[in-house]
Design a protein around this motif. Structure first.
Motif, PDB file in Angstrom:
ATOM      1  N   THR A 259       0.865  -1.171   0.000  1.00  0.00           N
ATOM      2  CA  THR A 259       0.000   0.000   0.000  1.00  0.00           C
ATOM      3  C   THR A 259       0.903   1.223   0.000  1.00  0.00           C
ATOM      4  O   THR A 259       1.674   1.433   0.943  1.00  0.00           O
ATOM      5  N   ILE A 260       0.848   2.000  -1.080  1.00  0.00           N
ATOM      6  CA  ILE A 260       1.711   3.170  -1.182  1.00  0.00           C
ATOM      7  C   ILE A 260       1.347   4.161  -0.084  1.00  0.00           C
ATOM      8  O   ILE A 260       0.191   4.537   0.079  1.00  0.00           O
ATOM      9  N   GLY A 261       2.344   4.553   0.681  1.00  0.00           N
ATOM     10  CA  GLY A 261       2.130   5.421   1.817  1.00  0.00           C
ATOM     11  C   GLY A 261       2.181   4.703   3.146  1.00  0.00           C
ATOM     12  O   GLY A 261       2.355   5.334   4.192  1.00  0.00           O
ATOM     13  N   ASP A 262       2.050   3.375   3.104  1.00  0.00           N
ATOM     14  CA  ASP A 262       2.122   2.574   4.325  1.00  0.00           C
ATOM     15  C   ASP A 262       3.590   2.273   4.620  1.00  0.00           C
ATOM     16  O   ASP A 262       4.254   1.580   3.850  1.00  0.00           O
ATOM     17  N   THR A 263       4.099   2.779   5.728  1.00  0.00           N
ATOM     18  CA  THR A 263       5.514   2.567   6.056  1.00  0.00           C
ATOM     19  C   THR A 263       5.832   1.089   6.243  1.00  0.00           C
ATOM     20  O   THR A 263       6.966   0.661   6.020  1.00  0.00           O
ATOM     21  N   GLY A 264       4.834   0.293   6.605  1.00  0.00           N
ATOM     22  CA  GLY A 264       5.064  -1.134   6.757  1.00  0.00           C
ATOM     23  C   GLY A 264       5.337  -1.837   5.442  1.00  0.00           C
ATOM     24  O   GLY A 264       5.867  -2.952   5.428  1.00  0.00           O
ATOM     25  N   SER A 265       4.974  -1.202   4.320  1.00  0.00           N
ATOM     26  CA  SER A 265       5.226  -1.788   3.006  1.00  0.00           C
ATOM     27  C   SER A 265       6.624  -1.464   2.479  1.00  0.00           C
ATOM     28  O   SER A 265       7.030  -1.998   1.448  1.00  0.00           O
ATOM     29  N   ARG A 266       7.338  -0.547   3.172  1.00  0.00           N
ATOM     30  CA  ARG A 266       8.730  -0.253   2.801  1.00  0.00           C
ATOM     31  C   ARG A 266       9.622  -1.333   3.386  1.00  0.00           C
ATOM     32  O   ARG A 266       9.565  -1.625   4.582  1.00  0.00           O
ATOM     33  N   TYR A 267      10.456  -1.947   2.553  1.00  0.00           N
ATOM     34  CA  TYR A 267      11.309  -3.020   3.028  1.00  0.00           C
ATOM     35  C   TYR A 267      12.411  -2.465   3.924  1.00  0.00           C
ATOM     36  O   TYR A 267      12.870  -1.333   3.718  1.00  0.00           O
ATOM     37  N   PRO A 268      12.853  -3.246   4.919  1.00  0.00           N
ATOM     38  CA  PRO A 268      13.969  -2.794   5.760  1.00  0.00           C
ATOM     39  C   PRO A 268      15.193  -2.458   4.914  1.00  0.00           C
ATOM     40  O   PRO A 268      15.615  -3.259   4.081  1.00  0.00           O
ATOM     41  N   GLY A 269      15.729  -1.265   5.116  1.00  0.00           N
ATOM     42  CA  GLY A 269      16.896  -0.834   4.349  1.00  0.00           C
ATOM     43  C   GLY A 269      16.567   0.012   3.139  1.00  0.00           C
ATOM     44  O   GLY A 269      17.449   0.656   2.571  1.00  0.00           O
ATOM     45  N   ALA A 270      15.289   0.047   2.717  1.00  0.00           N
ATOM     46  CA  ALA A 270      14.915   0.882   1.577  1.00  0.00           C
ATOM     47  C   ALA A 270      15.088   2.349   1.952  1.00  0.00           C
ATOM     48  O   ALA A 270      14.668   2.789   3.024  1.00  0.00           O
ATOM     49  N   GLY A 271      15.732   3.115   1.083  1.00  0.00           N
ATOM     50  CA  GLY A 271      15.946   4.532   1.347  1.00  0.00           C
ATOM     51  C   GLY A 271      17.054   4.810   2.331  1.00  0.00           C
ATOM     52  O   GLY A 271      17.218   5.938   2.782  1.00  0.00           O
ATOM     53  N   GLU A 272      17.854   3.765   2.658  1.00  0.00           N
ATOM     54  CA  GLU A 272      18.936   3.950   3.616  1.00  0.00           C
ATOM     55  C   GLU A 272      20.244   3.439   3.033  1.00  0.00           C
ATOM     56  O   GLU A 272      20.728   2.366   3.387  1.00  0.00           O
ATOM     57  N   PRO A 273      20.842   4.158   2.059  1.00  0.00           N
ATOM     58  CA  PRO A 273      22.093   3.722   1.463  1.00  0.00           C
ATOM     59  C   PRO A 273      23.160   3.502   2.524  1.00  0.00           C
ATOM     60  O   PRO A 273      23.257   4.258   3.490  1.00  0.00           O
ATOM     61  N   ALA A 274      23.969   2.447   2.320  1.00  0.00           N
ATOM     62  CA  ALA A 274      24.957   2.079   3.326  1.00  0.00           C
ATOM     63  C   ALA A 274      26.233   2.888   3.216  1.00  0.00           C
ATOM     64  O   ALA A 274      26.998   2.995   4.158  1.00  0.00           O
ATOM     65  N   ILE A 494      11.138  -0.653  -2.410  1.00  0.00           N
ATOM     66  CA  ILE A 494      12.598  -0.742  -2.260  1.00  0.00           C
ATOM     67  C   ILE A 494      13.393   0.455  -2.762  1.00  0.00           C
ATOM     68  O   ILE A 494      14.577   0.559  -2.454  1.00  0.00           O
ATOM     69  N   ALA A 495      12.799   1.349  -3.543  1.00  0.00           N
ATOM     70  CA  ALA A 495      13.618   2.372  -4.208  1.00  0.00           C
ATOM     71  C   ALA A 495      13.962   3.529  -3.274  1.00  0.00           C
ATOM     72  O   ALA A 495      13.214   3.880  -2.363  1.00  0.00           O
ATOM     73  N   ASP A 496      15.118   4.145  -3.547  1.00  0.00           N
ATOM     74  CA  ASP A 496      15.502   5.390  -2.871  1.00  0.00           C
ATOM     75  C   ASP A 496      14.900   6.583  -3.613  1.00  0.00           C
ATOM     76  O   ASP A 496      14.365   7.496  -3.004  1.00  0.00           O
ATOM     77  N   ARG A 497      15.021   6.528  -4.951  1.00  0.00           N
ATOM     78  CA  ARG A 497      14.470   7.598  -5.781  1.00  0.00           C
ATOM     79  C   ARG A 497      13.620   6.974  -6.875  1.00  0.00           C
ATOM     80  O   ARG A 497      13.756   5.806  -7.209  1.00  0.00           O
ATOM     81  N   VAL A 507       9.066  13.189 -16.598  1.00  0.00           N
ATOM     82  CA  VAL A 507       8.168  14.289 -16.206  1.00  0.00           C
ATOM     83  C   VAL A 507       8.308  14.648 -14.737  1.00  0.00           C
ATOM     84  O   VAL A 507       7.891  15.735 -14.326  1.00  0.00           O
ATOM     85  N   GLU A 508       8.873  13.725 -13.936  1.00  0.00           N
ATOM     86  CA  GLU A 508       9.032  13.993 -12.515  1.00  0.00           C
ATOM     87  C   GLU A 508      10.037  13.017 -11.934  1.00  0.00           C
ATOM     88  O   GLU A 508      10.074  11.851 -12.317  1.00  0.00           O
ATOM     89  N   SER A 509      10.868  13.495 -11.011  1.00  0.00           N
ATOM     90  CA  SER A 509      11.812  12.604 -10.340  1.00  0.00           C
ATOM     91  C   SER A 509      12.132  13.174  -8.963  1.00  0.00           C
ATOM     92  O   SER A 509      11.981  14.369  -8.710  1.00  0.00           O
ATOM     93  N   GLY A 510      12.573  12.280  -8.075  1.00  0.00           N
ATOM     94  CA  GLY A 510      12.929  12.705  -6.728  1.00  0.00           C
ATOM     95  C   GLY A 510      12.848  11.549  -5.759  1.00  0.00           C
ATOM     96  O   GLY A 510      12.625  10.399  -6.156  1.00  0.00           O
ATOM     97  N   PRO A 511      13.016  11.814  -4.459  1.00  0.00           N
ATOM     98  CA  PRO A 511      12.878  10.760  -3.447  1.00  0.00           C
ATOM     99  C   PRO A 511      11.508  10.108  -3.534  1.00  0.00           C
ATOM    100  O   PRO A 511      10.502  10.768  -3.828  1.00  0.00           O
ATOM    101  N   VAL A 512      11.479   8.809  -3.263  1.00  0.00           N
ATOM    102  CA  VAL A 512      10.235   8.056  -3.392  1.00  0.00           C
ATOM    103  C   VAL A 512       9.110   8.669  -2.566  1.00  0.00           C
ATOM    104  O   VAL A 512       7.983   8.835  -3.049  1.00  0.00           O
TER     105      VAL A 512
END
Length: 539
Positions: A259-274, A494-497, A507-512
């Motif tokens: 569900t887009i917008g549900d933080t529980g649907s973001r996989y652990p580590g998504a958006g957190e580059p090492a 899973i995406a960062d951007r 037409v549009e780009s940026g953080p997820v």
């Protein structure tokens, strides 16, 4: 009044050289005129075997027990002539892969007209057939003037609509739609689902839709039935099963798709580059002002990519999203050096992409492609070892080939590697085949993976495993990924951007979080609105 379809105690067993395999066990289903039933389950659960048994379309190795009544007639008791009469006329099938189901060397008009001609009680003139084909095409929202087109000249969504037109050709009372929207982008998917609902409402036909995606079924059908390991484990109103499922497997299906917008649907580590963060991350692969132009069969110049600026930085996952035909795959091929841009420049690690020689070979070792269809990507006569080792051999070989192959297989989560090296593709599941394709890319120890729709045809569980694998490769190996997809949920997973592509341009780009939760472009809003969704209270 008899139901259109009734199944009592239906079981399907496949007999072969090995021990018999029971695909369906004691299934009971009823479908009335004008009713819509969604049959949900993961790959291998038996849902397609059950559906194909309705028209005796299973292979000879399949044995069917129980009773199947179609319009009150026992399917197993029909003669060949009687069976031929009910196919297309009483019930028809919309198959999953329209490009494989359609004949590539015949026009769509010829293919739609064929069942009409074969099942008509009288000889129809060419003019009458042509008029009927045009009528059917327009019912599925394809202009009649496209009747002489060949399948490859149509988009994926248009080909799927041709399949629906064929299914409607003899005015059946039941349509069986087997994964009719798999691999379609969200907008076309919404259009196809809307079309099916409209046809059910207007014609009073019954619809049996098969899918592994509970959200698609919930958006299209009044009732749902869930299969697990060959058994129907839960059945009821779609809204209840989607929002408050009772069976454990139904709950797993309901929570599998994001569900887009549900933080529980973001996989652990998504958006957190090492590694490096923010603007300090250097661009590994980038396009500046890239344009690509094709010529159609009439020598018209058709822009496929228009002045695109895009970059994949170190240690990130970038999702490139858009509808079929938006130019995503053409842009990816250009970034991979498989096609030269007509304008603009592609850079790798700060230098223009080489066009020949050792530098080009080195580049292709560092930037590897993961194809959408693992079955088509793997040679059926090559073992897993040969498939993975092929890249090493093409790039000049390696003294430690066996070690590199083993490491790549284990990095792709095929463990222990020794259990897989001697197998052939047909001996693997869909998820395992996709991992072999990824291992074939990893064996060269690339810095960037370009993954073209890597999970489009995979069921919920396997989809999650492959996405988690891409995140783990980023975390443990620093491998960046450009993931090309029509699935906005994948980007949220899973995406960062994210970069949104339409008609060849970004037409549009940026953080997820910004692009998917606060879109600035109307096209991004349109894509988000087309994503199937349902309220759920799954704990």
């Amino acid at each position: 009044m008899n139901p259109i379809l009734r199944m009592d105690g239906v079981s399907v067993t496949y007999r072969g050289s090995a021990r018999p395999r029971q695909a369906v066990t004691d299934a009971n289903l009823t479908l009335e005129a004008g009713a819509t039933l969604g049959l949900a389950g993961e790959s291998g659960c038996g849902k397609t075997s059950l559906a194909l048994a309705v028209l005796r379309l299973l292979p000879r190795s399949a044995e069917v027990d129980g009773t199947i009544l179609l319009d009150g007639r026992d399917i197993e008791r029909l003669t060949w002539g009687g069976l031929r009469a009910v196919r297309w006329a009483s019930a028809s099938v919309v198959f999953q892969g329209a490009m494989h189901a359609l004949n590539p060397v015949r026009t769509i008009a010829d293919q739609i007209a064929e069942p009409i001609r074969l099942h008509s009680s009288e000889r129809l003139s060419a003019a009458v057939l042509r008029a009927r084909v045009v009528e059917l095409l327009e019912q599925v929202e394809i202009p009649g003037r496209r009747r002489d087109a060949y399948p490859h000249e149509l988009s994926g969504g248009q080909r799927q609509r041709v399949m629906i037109a064929m299914a409607l050709a003899c005015e059946p009372r039941l349509i069986i739609a087997d994964e009719p929207t798999t691999a379609l982008d969200v907008v076309v998917q919404a259009q196809v689902l809307s079309l099916l609902r409209q046809l059910v409402a207007e014609r009073g036909i019954a619809l049996l839709m098969i899918s592994h995606d509970l959200s698609v079924l919930a958006a299209s059908c009044r009732r749902l039935a869930v299969m697990y390991r060959g058994r129907l484990v839960e059945e009821g109103p779609a809204r209840r099963l989607a929002s408050s499922p009772e069976h454990e497997h139904t709950r797993a299906l309901a929570t599998a798709f994001p569900t887009i917008g549900d933080t529980g649907s973001r996989y652990p580590g998504a958006g957190e580059p090492a590694g490096e963060t923010g603007s300090a991350r250097r661009a590994l692969l980038s396009a500046e002002g890239v344009s690509v132009v094709f010529e159609d069969r009439y020598r018209n110049r058709v822009p496929a990519v228009r002045g695109v600026d895009l970059e994949v930085t170190g240690d990130e996952i970038l999702a490139l999203v858009g509808q079929s035909g938006s130019g995503k795959t053409t842009l990816a091929r250009t970034l991979l050096g498989l096609r030269r841009p007509d304008a603009g420049v592609v850079y790798y690690d700060g230098r223009p992409l080489p066009t020949s020689g050792r530098r080009l070979r080195d580049f292709r070792g560092n930037v590897q492609l993961v194809l959408q269809d693992p079955t088509g990507a793997l040679n059926p006569r090559h073992t897993v070892y040969e498939a993975v080792a092929e890249g090493l051999r093409v790039h000049g070989g390696a003294a430690d080939e066996a070690t590199r192959v083993r490491e790549a297989l284990e990095a792709a989560e095929l463990r222990p590697a020794e259990e897989f090296t001697g197998r052939f593709p047909h001996e693997l599941s869909g998820g395992q085949r996709q991992r072999v394709v990824i291992a074939g890319a990893l064996v060269l120890r690339p810095r960037v993976l370009v993954a073209d729709e890597p999970v489009a045809s995979l069921d919920a569980t396997v989809r999650g495993e492959i996405l988690a694998l891409l995140l783990r490769l980023r975390r443990e190996r620093g491998v960046s990924s450009l993931v090309i997809t029509h699935d906005l949920g994948l980007a949220w997973n899973i995406a960062d951007r994210v970069a949104v592509m339409r008609a060849g341009g970004i037409v549009e780009s940026g953080p997820v979080e910004r692009v998917l939760l606060e879109p600035e472009h109307e096209y991004t809003t349109e894509l988000l609105a087309a994503v199937p969704s349902f309220e759920r209270s799954v704990s």
